[in-house]
Structure formats: C-alpha cells, structure tokens
Design a protein around this motif. Structure first.
Motif, PDB file in Angstrom:
ATOM      1  N   ALA A   1       0.860  -1.183   0.000  1.00 45.12           N
ATOM      2  CA  ALA A   1       0.000   0.000   0.000  1.00 45.12           C
ATOM      3  C   ALA A   1       0.894   1.229   0.000  1.00 45.12           C
ATOM      4  O   ALA A   1       1.912   1.277   0.695  1.00 45.12           O
ATOM      5  CB  ALA A   1      -0.912   0.006   1.217  1.00 45.12           C
ATOM      6  N   GLU A   2       0.495   2.215  -0.789  1.00 47.73           N
ATOM      7  CA  GLU A   2       1.260   3.444  -0.896  1.00 47.73           C
ATOM      8  C   GLU A   2       0.462   4.579  -0.272  1.00 47.73           C
ATOM      9  O   GLU A   2      -0.731   4.731  -0.549  1.00 47.73           O
ATOM     10  CB  GLU A   2       1.539   3.739  -2.372  1.00 47.73           C
TER      11      GLU A   2
ATOM     12  N   THR B   1       5.689   3.464   1.088  1.00 44.91           N
ATOM     13  CA  THR B   1       5.131   2.185   0.672  1.00 44.91           C
ATOM     14  C   THR B   1       5.337   1.175   1.795  1.00 44.91           C
ATOM     15  O   THR B   1       6.444   1.024   2.299  1.00 44.91           O
ATOM     16  CB  THR B   1       5.803   1.674  -0.622  1.00 44.91           C
ATOM     17  N   LEU B   2       4.226   0.497   2.166  1.00 46.93           N
ATOM     18  CA  LEU B   2       4.259  -0.523   3.205  1.00 46.93           C
ATOM     19  C   LEU B   2       3.901  -1.872   2.620  1.00 46.93           C
ATOM     20  O   LEU B   2       3.094  -1.953   1.702  1.00 46.93           O
ATOM     21  CB  LEU B   2       3.231  -0.207   4.311  1.00 46.93           C
ATOM     22  N   LYS B   3       4.486  -2.944   3.182  1.00 43.27           N
ATOM     23  CA  LYS B   3       4.085  -4.307   2.838  1.00 43.27           C
ATOM     24  C   LYS B   3       3.039  -4.762   3.843  1.00 43.27           C
ATOM     25  O   LYS B   3       2.792  -4.109   4.853  1.00 43.27           O
ATOM     26  CB  LYS B   3       5.288  -5.246   2.857  1.00 43.27           C
ATOM     27  N   GLY B   4       2.436  -5.911   3.580  1.00 40.98           N
ATOM     28  CA  GLY B   4       1.307  -6.426   4.324  1.00 40.98           C
ATOM     29  C   GLY B   4       1.441  -6.511   5.823  1.00 40.98           C
ATOM     30  O   GLY B   4       0.466  -6.360   6.543  1.00 40.98           O
ATOM     31  N   GLN B   5       2.601  -6.735   6.339  1.00 41.84           N
ATOM     32  CA  GLN B   5       2.784  -6.824   7.787  1.00 41.84           C
ATOM     33  C   GLN B   5       3.129  -5.462   8.391  1.00 41.84           C
ATOM     34  O   GLN B   5       3.492  -5.369   9.552  1.00 41.84           O
ATOM     35  CB  GLN B   5       3.886  -7.839   8.124  1.00 41.84           C
TER      36      GLN B   5
ATOM     37  N   GLU C   1       5.546  -3.456   7.201  1.00 44.61           N
ATOM     38  CA  GLU C   1       6.965  -3.179   6.976  1.00 44.61           C
ATOM     39  C   GLU C   1       7.123  -2.028   5.968  1.00 44.61           C
ATOM     40  O   GLU C   1       6.559  -2.064   4.879  1.00 44.61           O
ATOM     41  CB  GLU C   1       7.639  -4.434   6.424  1.00 44.61           C
ATOM     42  N   LEU C   2       7.885  -0.996   6.353  1.00 37.28           N
ATOM     43  CA  LEU C   2       8.174   0.125   5.473  1.00 37.28           C
ATOM     44  C   LEU C   2       9.195  -0.340   4.443  1.00 37.28           C
ATOM     45  O   LEU C   2      10.300  -0.752   4.788  1.00 37.28           O
ATOM     46  CB  LEU C   2       8.732   1.302   6.284  1.00 37.28           C
ATOM     47  N   VAL C   3       8.801  -0.305   3.152  1.00 39.27           N
ATOM     48  CA  VAL C   3       9.719  -0.786   2.122  1.00 39.27           C
ATOM     49  C   VAL C   3      10.292   0.336   1.267  1.00 39.27           C
ATOM     50  O   VAL C   3      11.321   0.143   0.622  1.00 39.27           O
ATOM     51  CB  VAL C   3       9.063  -1.858   1.212  1.00 39.27           C
ATOM     52  N   SER C   4       9.634   1.496   1.256  1.00 38.57           N
ATOM     53  CA  SER C   4      10.235   2.615   0.541  1.00 38.57           C
ATOM     54  C   SER C   4       9.689   3.942   1.057  1.00 38.57           C
ATOM     55  O   SER C   4       8.577   4.022   1.577  1.00 38.57           O
ATOM     56  CB  SER C   4       9.997   2.510  -0.967  1.00 38.57           C
TER      57      SER C   4
END
Length: 107
Positions: free
Chosen positions: A30-31, A42-46, A48-51
């Motif tokens: 999700a952005e 941008t976050l992943k499902g758990q 986690e900040l990915v960008s």
C-alpha cells in the motif's frame, strides 16, 4: 458424531485458507502520500516500510519539522489503506462463516 467430523473438516479447510490468506497479505503493498504527493511511503502487508520518497524541494534544513510531519502522515495513509485491503480480503475469506461477534481474523 457426524457433526463433529464435519466441524473438524471445516476447521481444517479454514486453517488452510487462513495460511493462504496470510501468505497473500504478506505480498500486499500500500502506498500513502502526504503534502500533495511530495512524500510517499510504501508498506508491505505486515506493516513493513519498504520505501520512502521525499521530493528534493523539501530537503532544506529549516523545513525539517515539516518533512517529519509529512513522513508520519504518509505512513498513516499507507497503513490505513493496508488495513482496509486486509479487512476486505479477510471478509472475502470468511463470507458465509458464522463466527462469534467481534472475532478478528487473521489471528
């Protein structure tokens, strides 16, 4: 006894579906944006900040507080979108099941 066996089969099927859902959730992204798009997270499902992307125009020492606030706002926006997507996917999985009120999935 027949009902017990049916319930056991349902429980096993639900467990397998939940494992699939958890794997699917881990891949969701999700952005979130703030400041009209000058900060993007941008976050992943758990969660986690990915960008993190910050427009160069914000990178001035005197605007440090503004940038920090925009990062927090973008993160909150992404988290809200992520939670909504996860809730929708969980609802799809559990449609038709008679679960006790207030029970949240995935566990």
């Amino acid at each position: 006894m027949k009902d017990l066996m049916g319930m056991m089969k349902q429980a096993k099927a639900m467990q397998e579906k939940m494992q699939g859902l958890q794997a699917e959730i881990a891949e969701i992204t999700a952005e979130g944006q703030s400041g009209g798009g000058v900060v993007t997270v941008t976050l992943k499902g758990q969660g986690e900040l990915v960008s993190l992307s910050i427009d160069p125009s914000l990178l001035k020492a005197e605007e440090k507080d503004i940038v920090e606030d925009l990062v927090v706002a973008a993160h909150a926006d992404a988290k809200k979108k992520l939670d909504t997507t996860i809730a929708e996917k969980t609802q799809e999985l559990t449609a038709g099941l008679q679960l006790p009120g207030g029970m949240k999935l995935p566990f």
